[in-house]
Design an enzyme around this catalytic site. Sequence first.
Site, PDB file in Angstrom:
ATOM      1  N   CYS A 272      40.144  45.099  34.843  1.00 51.61           N
ATOM      2  CA  CYS A 272      39.089  46.206  34.581  1.00 51.61           C
ATOM      3  C   CYS A 272      39.705  46.870  33.206  1.00 51.61           C
ATOM      4  CB  CYS A 272      38.667  47.302  35.695  1.00 51.61           C
ATOM      5  SG  CYS A 272      38.014  48.809  35.002  1.00 51.61           S
TER       6      CYS A 272
ATOM      7  N   CYS B 189      41.895  54.850  35.436  1.00 47.41           N
ATOM      8  CA  CYS B 189      40.876  55.242  36.624  1.00 47.41           C
ATOM      9  C   CYS B 189      41.640  56.051  37.550  1.00 47.41           C
ATOM     10  CB  CYS B 189      40.214  53.895  37.096  1.00 47.41           C
ATOM     11  SG  CYS B 189      39.423  53.942  38.457  1.00 47.41           S
TER      12      CYS B 189
ATOM     13  N   CYS C  60      33.622  46.174  38.715  1.00 49.06           N
ATOM     14  CA  CYS C  60      33.710  47.380  39.649  1.00 49.06           C
ATOM     15  C   CYS C  60      32.734  47.433  40.746  1.00 49.06           C
ATOM     16  CB  CYS C  60      33.423  48.534  38.727  1.00 49.06           C
ATOM     17  SG  CYS C  60      34.027  50.348  39.700  1.00 49.06           S
TER      18      CYS C  60
ATOM     19  N   GLU D  82      13.922  46.087  33.282  1.00 50.40           N
ATOM     20  CA  GLU D  82      14.490  47.314  34.074  1.00 50.40           C
ATOM     21  C   GLU D  82      13.812  47.520  35.217  1.00 50.40           C
ATOM     22  OE1 GLU D  82      17.498  48.961  33.437  1.00 50.40           O
ATOM     23  OE2 GLU D  82      18.083  47.345  32.078  1.00 50.40           O
TER      24      GLU D  82
ATOM     25  N   CYS E 257      40.195  45.451  40.025  1.00 54.08           N
ATOM     26  CA  CYS E 257      40.755  46.512  39.270  1.00 54.08           C
ATOM     27  C   CYS E 257      41.671  45.754  38.084  1.00 54.08           C
ATOM     28  CB  CYS E 257      41.637  47.320  39.871  1.00 54.08           C
ATOM     29  SG  CYS E 257      40.474  48.377  41.217  1.00 54.08           S
TER      30      CYS E 257
END
Length: 347
Positions: free
Chosen positions: A202, A208, A192, A37, A199
């Site tokens: 997605c 959305c 995205c 991370e 899209c």
Amino acid sequence: MSEKLFSQQLLAWFDQHGRKNLPWQQPATPYRVWLSEVMLQQTQVSTVIPYFQRFVVRFPDIRSLAEASTDEVLQYWAGLGYYARGRNLHKAAVIMAQQHNAAIPENFDALLALPGIGRSTAGAIMALAFQHRYPILDGNVKRVLCRFTAEPDWPGQKNIETALWQLAESLLPERRINAYIQAQMDLGATVCTRSKPDCHCCPLQTNCLGRQTGKPEHYPVRKKKPALPERHCRWLIYRQSEKILLEKRPEKGIWGGMWSFPEINIDMPMDAILARHAVDDMIDLTPIRHTFTHFRLQIIPLLIDINQHDQIETNDNQQWVTITDSLSLALPAPVNKLIQKLNRGVT
DNA sequence: AAATCGGGGCA
DNA sequence: TGCCCAGATTT
């Protein structure tokens, strides 16, 4: 739509398309999640992978990292950039060795207190390493949420960011929290995306709002830059026959050493200008705007035609030149534009 | 050339 | 608390 549907759709997509074989996912120990991370802050996955591999071979756990010198840690960081991350990573390892039994604390506030760990990274560790129900709000998630809600304001704005954290929290599923958090990051990274979002692939496409606007790539909206301060000045364009009067600008300041028209303060009254000489004509030309990094300059050019008998006092920094000759001088862009206009007889 | 990015640091 | 920076990549 319900919050539940959001996570269900995302998780179903993750099962098919999510990334499950990244080096830090097998095994996803707290130490490896933390390290990945931090490396992934401001750096993309493909760059991080080889660094992560080398790093965990040399520093397989918190103890070995804490016992190393900062210099050696930074050697293994070399090439990743943002070296403050490397220094903070080492500092945090030392703290964990001393205060947490050389373990990653399974506690949000304790994580947040470590150098190099902020709210988002702490949330990621809680979710990915410990399966606790915490949201993240990194760049990917922020983009997904701004698009999903067609957020009209810049997400860096305090109230918007607060609202996004709340939204992220409200969308968390009860189970499979680690898969869900990974899914959010994966969706932002692979579907995205900042430009040309895919899209049609997605899982959230039907609900959305960004997609419904037809311009999902417009979200998140950019920060509106503060209005530049505006300055004004007047340029005096003396013209006699085919010649114009140019003046060499001071070496310091804008357009240092370049040739421009004599410049006067915008506040000088017209009769003071008139008093300088007898003139045939004075014509206000269209103002010119020129934008610099730190301010915008509005120039009001005043065309002054001089007849044969008028006398203009010139100094050493000024010279009468034909328009043709002027073009071989160093001219700031707005001066050049203005001369071209004069040449075409435009006002 | 400009925007971006999570955390640190400072008023 | 709110703002700006570091430092590298991406568009």
